[in-house]
Scaffold this motif. Sequence first.
Motif, PDB file in Angstrom:
ATOM      1  N   GLY A  10       0.774  -8.378  -5.186  1.00  0.00           N
ATOM      2  CA  GLY A  10      -0.067  -7.246  -5.531  1.00  0.00           C
ATOM      3  C   GLY A  10      -1.484  -7.405  -5.019  1.00  0.00           C
ATOM      4  N   SER A  11      -2.292  -6.362  -5.225  1.00  0.00           N
ATOM      5  CA  SER A  11      -3.711  -6.421  -4.888  1.00  0.00           C
ATOM      6  C   SER A  11      -4.382  -7.451  -5.781  1.00  0.00           C
ATOM      7  CB  SER A  11      -4.370  -5.058  -5.118  1.00  0.00           C
ATOM      8  OG  SER A  11      -3.807  -4.092  -4.266  1.00  0.00           O
ATOM      9  N   ASP A  43      -6.126  -6.145   1.970  1.00  0.00           N
ATOM     10  CA  ASP A  43      -6.648  -5.697   0.683  1.00  0.00           C
ATOM     11  C   ASP A  43      -8.162  -5.548   0.672  1.00  0.00           C
ATOM     12  OD1 ASP A  43      -4.059  -5.587  -0.225  1.00  0.00           O
ATOM     13  OD2 ASP A  43      -4.158  -7.471  -1.342  1.00  0.00           O
ATOM     14  N   HIS A  47      -7.853  -0.256  -2.221  1.00  0.00           N
ATOM     15  CA  HIS A  47      -6.460   0.077  -2.544  1.00  0.00           C
ATOM     16  C   HIS A  47      -5.863   1.082  -1.571  1.00  0.00           C
ATOM     17  CE1 HIS A  47      -7.465  -1.394  -6.793  1.00  0.00           C
ATOM     18  NE2 HIS A  47      -6.781  -2.326  -6.170  1.00  0.00           N
ATOM     19  N   VAL A  51      -2.878   0.331   2.108  1.00  0.00           N
ATOM     20  CA  VAL A  51      -1.453   0.699   2.099  1.00  0.00           C
ATOM     21  C   VAL A  51      -0.862   0.697   3.513  1.00  0.00           C
ATOM     22  CG1 VAL A  51       0.246   2.455   1.488  1.00  0.00           C
ATOM     23  CG2 VAL A  51      -1.658   1.987  -0.061  1.00  0.00           C
ATOM     24  N   SER A  75       3.450  -4.636  -8.048  1.00  0.00           N
ATOM     25  CA  SER A  75       2.346  -3.695  -8.033  1.00  0.00           C
ATOM     26  C   SER A  75       2.169  -3.094  -6.634  1.00  0.00           C
ATOM     27  CB  SER A  75       1.080  -4.375  -8.570  1.00  0.00           C
ATOM     28  OG  SER A  75       0.079  -3.429  -8.858  1.00  0.00           O
ATOM     29  N   MET A  76       1.044  -3.323  -5.972  1.00  0.00           N
ATOM     30  CA  MET A  76       0.863  -2.787  -4.627  1.00  0.00           C
ATOM     31  C   MET A  76       1.969  -3.269  -3.698  1.00  0.00           C
ATOM     32  SD  MET A  76      -0.918  -0.930  -2.460  1.00  0.00           S
ATOM     33  CE  MET A  76      -2.623  -0.738  -2.953  1.00  0.00           C
ATOM     34  N   ILE A 102      -1.215   5.746  -5.457  1.00  0.00           N
ATOM     35  CA  ILE A 102      -2.428   4.963  -5.258  1.00  0.00           C
ATOM     36  C   ILE A 102      -3.558   5.975  -5.088  1.00  0.00           C
ATOM     37  CG2 ILE A 102      -3.652   3.303  -3.775  1.00  0.00           C
ATOM     38  CD1 ILE A 102      -1.198   2.079  -5.217  1.00  0.00           C
TER      39      ILE A 102
END
Length: 180
Positions: A10-11, A43, A47, A51, A75-76, A102
């Motif tokens: 994730g981020s 990152d 956010h 992507v 998550s991300m 997002i």
Amino acid sequence: MHGHVILSHGSDSGPGATKVSALAELAEAMGWSATRPDYREDDKRGHAGSVAPRIARLRAHIATLKAPPVLVGSSMGAFVSGLASLQTPVAGLFLLATPGHIPGYADVFDLRDELPTLLIHGQHDEICPVDEIQAFADKRLLPLLVLEDDHRLGASMDAIAQHFRLFMDIVTNHPQATVQ
């Protein structure tokens, strides 16, 4: 060797994060090879800005493989894994704490149909509220395991590992898992 698993963090995290590290070790113990791409440079774009570069990095990694991998994301990492599955053959999706969208990014969460898929989410997720992914899972008739936990799912690693083992057994026996 069964195949390959790509685990996306994730981020505000990294490839050494608790969940992806534990699941990578478990995948390897089950006879799968595993990699954890490092998205930390992507990152830095924020956010929404991270992507597309994350998807590009993931797709480039998939392109080096001989067979479609299983994508695991948190998550991300779950968000980009789902979107990458729309553009690249994959054998399955195991997604944790998935955001439905997002903020600032044009596309909402989506994934390829007819793949072995399991969504896992914390009931008390303060970052990605469970209702968005619940609506998505209901609409697409996808399995969603809601655990008594928060966004990090730190108190649920034993349950996640148990479901990961079962999921990987399903992928191993799913006819599409060997299709390129």
